[in-house]
Write an enzyme that holds these catalytic residues in place. Structure first.
Site, PDB file in Angstrom:
ATOM      1  N   GLY A  85       0.526  -1.434   0.016  1.00 30.87           N
ATOM      2  CA  GLY A  85      -0.043   0.287  -0.432  1.00 30.87           C
ATOM      3  C   GLY A  85       0.965   1.612  -0.407  1.00 30.87           C
ATOM      4  O   GLY A  85       2.120   2.032  -0.780  1.00 30.87           O
ATOM      5  N   ASP A  86       0.747   2.378   0.634  1.00 27.07           N
ATOM      6  CA  ASP A  86       1.330   3.549   0.794  1.00 27.07           C
ATOM      7  C   ASP A  86       2.470   3.563   1.924  1.00 27.07           C
ATOM      8  O   ASP A  86       2.910   4.162   2.853  1.00 27.07           O
ATOM      9  CB  ASP A  86       0.792   4.653   1.719  1.00 27.07           C
ATOM     10  CG  ASP A  86      -0.512   4.641   3.151  1.00 27.07           C
ATOM     11  OD1 ASP A  86      -0.284   3.348   2.772  1.00 27.07           O
ATOM     12  OD2 ASP A  86      -0.618   5.565   3.156  1.00 27.07           O
ATOM     13  N   GLU A  87       2.954   2.035   2.439  1.00 24.41           N
ATOM     14  CA  GLU A  87       4.393   1.395   3.917  1.00 24.41           C
ATOM     15  C   GLU A  87       5.292   1.361   2.848  1.00 24.41           C
ATOM     16  O   GLU A  87       5.004   0.344   1.508  1.00 24.41           O
ATOM     17  CB  GLU A  87       3.565   0.580   4.438  1.00 24.41           C
ATOM     18  CG  GLU A  87       2.475   1.496   5.252  1.00 24.41           C
ATOM     19  CD  GLU A  87       1.485   0.364   6.335  1.00 24.41           C
ATOM     20  OE1 GLU A  87       0.571   0.162   6.997  1.00 24.41           O
ATOM     21  OE2 GLU A  87       2.435  -1.083   5.836  1.00 24.41           O
TER      22      GLU A  87
END
Length: 204
Positions: free
Chosen positions: A89-91
């Protein structure tokens, strides 16, 4: 063909960065080298603030563009030799070898926070987004890859609770998040525009 298949299995298809499997493998090898040489290894865990709002308001293509921009900014903000990877994801995470102490990691994290906060143009409009960063430094209690990465994740979660665009070093006693859904993700109704012309979108 085998080399290409292996490369794809160890790299994120969207950003080209090492994926979680590759990053953990490199982290494990770095920790073994550090133990042999008496050095320390650091990890930065990076989570974008308000990424869901980008997908909800500007669409998934804009979200993908933002992730690619984030990957490029991370790679330029860290030191030569540091390894940035996309976890999911956005990690993102950054592996930092040969660090003398927390101050070294904090200096790298500050550059990352500054780089991520620069406006990016999405759907023909400038968007300002921040990132929360957790730091963890290897020690006898944080001596394997999963444990060290998890410590940085916990520190990131704690930093995010203090407000967007923060960085924080892991300390014993920080509580593990109950679930990822409890993280303070900004939502659509928290979007702020700079003016009636809609020229700037700010997610902080």
């Amino acid at each position: 063909m085998e080399a290409e298949i292996r490369h794809r299995s160890l790299h994120d298809g969207l950003t080209g960065l090492p994926n979680r499997t590759a990053l953990l493998d490199r982290l494990g090898r770095a920790l073994r080298r550090a133990d042999h040489d008496g050095r320390r290894v650091g990890v930065l865990f990076v989570d974008l603030d308000g990424f869901k709002a980008i997908n909800d308001t500007l669409g998934h293509q804009a979200g993908d563009d933002l992730l690619r921009t984030t990957a490029a900014r991370l790679s330029h903000a860290v030191r030569p030799g540091d390894v940035a990877g996309r976890l999911a994801g956005d990690e993102f995470a950054v592996l930092c070898e040969d660090v003398d102490g927390t101050a070294d990691l904090e200096a790298i994290a500050d550059r990352v926070v500054t780089a991520l906060a620069a406006p990016v143009r999405l759907c023909d409009r400038p968007v300002t987004l921040t990132g929360s960063v957790g730091l963890a430094l290897s020690n006898p209690d944080l001596a394997d890859a999963e444990t060290l990465l998890n410590a940085a994740d916990i520190a990131m979660y704690t930093a995010k609770r203090n407000g967007p665009g923060q960085r924080l070093a892991y300390a014993t006693g920080m509580r593990t998040p109950v679930a990822a859904s409890t993280r303070q993700k900004l939502t659509r109704d928290q979007l702020k525009t700079a003016g009636a012309d809609g020229s700037m979108l700010s997610l902080r």
